[in-house]
Scaffold this motif. Structure first.
Motif, PDB file in Angstrom:
ATOM      1  N   THR A  50       0.833  -1.200   0.000  1.00 45.41           N
ATOM      2  CA  THR A  50       0.000   0.000   0.000  1.00 45.41           C
ATOM      3  C   THR A  50       0.869   1.251   0.000  1.00 45.41           C
ATOM      4  O   THR A  50       2.058   1.196   0.314  1.00 45.41           O
ATOM      5  N   LEU A  51       0.256   2.364  -0.323  1.00 47.38           N
ATOM      6  CA  LEU A  51       0.910   3.661  -0.259  1.00 47.38           C
ATOM      7  C   LEU A  51       0.664   4.241   1.118  1.00 47.38           C
ATOM      8  O   LEU A  51      -0.479   4.408   1.536  1.00 47.38           O
ATOM      9  N   ASP A  52       1.724   4.521   1.822  1.00 49.18           N
ATOM     10  CA  ASP A  52       1.638   5.039   3.188  1.00 49.18           C
ATOM     11  C   ASP A  52       2.497   6.293   3.273  1.00 49.18           C
ATOM     12  O   ASP A  52       2.943   6.812   2.255  1.00 49.18           O
ATOM     13  N   ARG A  53       2.778   6.767   4.463  1.00 47.35           N
ATOM     14  CA  ARG A  53       3.681   7.897   4.655  1.00 47.35           C
ATOM     15  C   ARG A  53       4.501   7.689   5.910  1.00 47.35           C
ATOM     16  O   ARG A  53       4.117   6.918   6.801  1.00 47.35           O
ATOM     17  N   ARG A  54       5.642   8.368   5.951  1.00 51.46           N
ATOM     18  CA  ARG A  54       6.527   8.269   7.105  1.00 51.46           C
ATOM     19  C   ARG A  54       7.253   9.594   7.274  1.00 51.46           C
ATOM     20  O   ARG A  54       7.247  10.445   6.388  1.00 51.46           O
ATOM     21  N   ASN A  55       7.867   9.757   8.447  1.00 45.19           N
ATOM     22  CA  ASN A  55       8.641  10.967   8.701  1.00 45.19           C
ATOM     23  C   ASN A  55       9.823  11.038   7.744  1.00 45.19           C
ATOM     24  O   ASN A  55      10.446  10.026   7.434  1.00 45.19           O
ATOM     25  N   ALA A  56      10.127  12.229   7.293  1.00 50.09           N
ATOM     26  CA  ALA A  56      11.213  12.458   6.345  1.00 50.09           C
ATOM     27  C   ALA A  56      12.487  12.884   7.063  1.00 50.09           C
ATOM     28  O   ALA A  56      12.435  13.489   8.139  1.00 50.09           O
ATOM     29  N   THR A  57      13.603  12.589   6.448  1.00 47.71           N
ATOM     30  CA  THR A  57      14.885  13.140   6.892  1.00 47.71           C
ATOM     31  C   THR A  57      14.984  14.562   6.334  1.00 47.71           C
ATOM     32  O   THR A  57      14.218  14.933   5.426  1.00 47.71           O
ATOM     33  N   PRO A  58      15.937  15.364   6.815  1.00 45.43           N
ATOM     34  CA  PRO A  58      16.101  16.701   6.223  1.00 45.43           C
ATOM     35  C   PRO A  58      16.340  16.639   4.709  1.00 45.43           C
ATOM     36  O   PRO A  58      15.754  17.423   3.956  1.00 45.43           O
ATOM     37  N   ALA A  59      17.170  15.711   4.248  1.00 48.04           N
ATOM     38  CA  ALA A  59      17.437  15.595   2.800  1.00 48.04           C
ATOM     39  C   ALA A  59      16.172  15.221   2.038  1.00 48.04           C
ATOM     40  O   ALA A  59      15.911  15.750   0.949  1.00 48.04           O
ATOM     41  N   GLU A  60      15.350  14.321   2.591  1.00 46.16           N
ATOM     42  CA  GLU A  60      14.105  13.919   1.923  1.00 46.16           C
ATOM     43  C   GLU A  60      13.106  15.075   1.878  1.00 46.16           C
ATOM     44  O   GLU A  60      12.377  15.250   0.906  1.00 46.16           O
ATOM     45  N   TYR A  61      13.076  15.873   2.942  1.00 47.87           N
ATOM     46  CA  TYR A  61      12.204  17.051   2.957  1.00 47.87           C
ATOM     47  C   TYR A  61      12.603  18.008   1.837  1.00 47.87           C
ATOM     48  O   TYR A  61      11.752  18.519   1.102  1.00 47.87           O
ATOM     49  N   LEU A  62      13.904  18.241   1.672  1.00 48.10           N
ATOM     50  CA  LEU A  62      14.372  19.145   0.624  1.00 48.10           C
ATOM     51  C   LEU A  62      14.092  18.577  -0.766  1.00 48.10           C
ATOM     52  O   LEU A  62      13.704  19.318  -1.678  1.00 48.10           O
ATOM     53  N   LYS A  63      14.233  17.263  -0.932  1.00 50.17           N
ATOM     54  CA  LYS A  63      13.880  16.631  -2.215  1.00 50.17           C
ATOM     55  C   LYS A  63      12.389  16.794  -2.477  1.00 50.17           C
ATOM     56  O   LYS A  63      11.965  17.026  -3.615  1.00 50.17           O
ATOM     57  N   ARG A  64      11.587  16.660  -1.443  1.00 48.21           N
ATOM     58  CA  ARG A  64      10.137  16.838  -1.573  1.00 48.21           C
ATOM     59  C   ARG A  64       9.815  18.246  -2.079  1.00 48.21           C
ATOM     60  O   ARG A  64       8.988  18.426  -2.972  1.00 48.21           O
ATOM     61  N   MET A  65      10.488  19.256  -1.513  1.00 51.49           N
ATOM     62  CA  MET A  65      10.241  20.633  -1.949  1.00 51.49           C
ATOM     63  C   MET A  65      10.701  20.831  -3.394  1.00 51.49           C
ATOM     64  O   MET A  65      10.031  21.497  -4.185  1.00 51.49           O
ATOM     65  N   ALA A  66      11.840  20.250  -3.758  1.00 48.55           N
ATOM     66  CA  ALA A  66      12.332  20.355  -5.140  1.00 48.55           C
ATOM     67  C   ALA A  66      11.346  19.708  -6.106  1.00 48.55           C
ATOM     68  O   ALA A  66      11.092  20.234  -7.203  1.00 48.55           O
ATOM     69  N   LEU A  67      10.768  18.585  -5.719  1.00 46.85           N
ATOM     70  CA  LEU A  67       9.785  17.905  -6.565  1.00 46.85           C
ATOM     71  C   LEU A  67       8.518  18.744  -6.699  1.00 46.85           C
ATOM     72  O   LEU A  67       7.922  18.831  -7.777  1.00 46.85           O
ATOM     73  N   HIS A  68       8.119  19.405  -5.622  1.00 43.02           N
ATOM     74  CA  HIS A  68       6.952  20.295  -5.657  1.00 43.02           C
ATOM     75  C   HIS A  68       7.189  21.418  -6.662  1.00 43.02           C
ATOM     76  O   HIS A  68       6.297  21.788  -7.433  1.00 43.02           O
ATOM     77  N   ILE A  69       8.407  21.946  -6.675  1.00 44.32           N
ATOM     78  CA  ILE A  69       8.765  23.008  -7.625  1.00 44.32           C
ATOM     79  C   ILE A  69       8.694  22.470  -9.053  1.00 44.32           C
ATOM     80  O   ILE A  69       8.115  23.103  -9.938  1.00 44.32           O
ATOM     81  N   GLU A  70       9.267  21.298  -9.267  1.00 46.55           N
ATOM     82  CA  GLU A  70       9.326  20.722 -10.611  1.00 46.55           C
ATOM     83  C   GLU A  70       7.945  20.374 -11.157  1.00 46.55           C
ATOM     84  O   GLU A  70       7.619  20.676 -12.301  1.00 46.55           O
ATOM     85  N   VAL A  71       7.119  19.738 -10.342  1.00 47.66           N
ATOM     86  CA  VAL A  71       5.828  19.244 -10.820  1.00 47.66           C
ATOM     87  C   VAL A  71       4.784  20.351 -10.916  1.00 47.66           C
ATOM     88  O   VAL A  71       4.003  20.393 -11.871  1.00 47.66           O
ATOM     89  N   PHE A  72       4.766  21.273  -9.936  1.00 44.01           N
ATOM     90  CA  PHE A  72       3.701  22.276  -9.893  1.00 44.01           C
ATOM     91  C   PHE A  72       4.183  23.705 -10.137  1.00 44.01           C
ATOM     92  O   PHE A  72       3.435  24.653  -9.913  1.00 44.01           O
TER      93      PHE A  72
END
Length: 194
Positions: A50-72
């Motif tokens: 299944t698709l779930d969620r978990r706490n992010a590391t600082p690097a994963e948080y920054l990758k998440r923000m970069a992906l938000h910029i790229e996709v949206f």
């Protein structure tokens, strides 16, 4: 680097989210978001088919923000890192944990986001809803996965519906399979009633 005192001098808009304190900076019309000390938001993860969620590391948080910029095409900016004397949200961690600080344009709200409008936006971007997940979506073409795509993470503006705080990651084909998702763009779309 932004100082904690600089962030604390701004007008507090919200401190009731699980990921950020949100402030308004009138000098440049931006929302400034500081993660809770020692916490760096959450990201999607594959868990037992299944698709779930978990706490992010600082690097994963920054990758998440970069992906938000790229996709949206978001204008998220990394402002810096602060250290606060506030207690960590992680039990047993001492005060003084770092927080990441980002900012993004402040949008004037012109209505409420709805599940229907989110559905229309995301399907228009090639995403498919993920049943039995926490407001999950994925795009088989590139493996972009989103959770927490609920109305309070979008703002309806005169420009349309704007995603502001989605939990995102990019899965490879093995991770998609581990989450029970198909990497085949021609696979049938599962209909989820709204």
């Amino acid at each position: 680097m932004i100082l904690a005192a600089e962030v604390d001098s701004l007008d507090l808009v919200s401190n009731s989210t699980s990921e950020h304190e949100v402030f308004y900076r009138p000098a440049d019309g931006r929302a400034v978001k500081r993660t809770w000390p020692g916490i760096y938001g959450q990201i999607p993860t594959a868990s037992s088919g299944t698709l779930d969620r978990r706490n992010a590391t600082p690097a994963e948080y920054l990758k998440r923000m970069a992906l938000h910029i790229e996709v949206f095409a978001s204008d998220i900016r990394l402002e810096g890192i602060t250290v606060s004397d506030k207690p960590s949200m992680i039990i047993g961690q001492p005060p003084g944990q770092p927080s990441l600080v980002i900012s993004q344009r402040w949008y004037a709200k012109e209505g409420l986001a709805t599940n229907e409008s989110i559905h229309d936006l995301l399907t228009g971007e090639g995403f498919r809803a993920v049943p039995s997940s926490y407001f999950g979506w994925y795009r088989p073409e590139d493996g972009v996965v989103i959770v927490d795509a609920k109305p309070d993470n979008f703002i309806r503006t005169h420009e349309g519906l704007i995603p502001i705080d989605l939990q995102m990651a990019q899965f490879d084909t093995d991770q998609l399979a581990a989450a029970g998702l198909s990497s085949d763009p021609s696979a049938p779309v599962i209909f989820i009633p709204r």
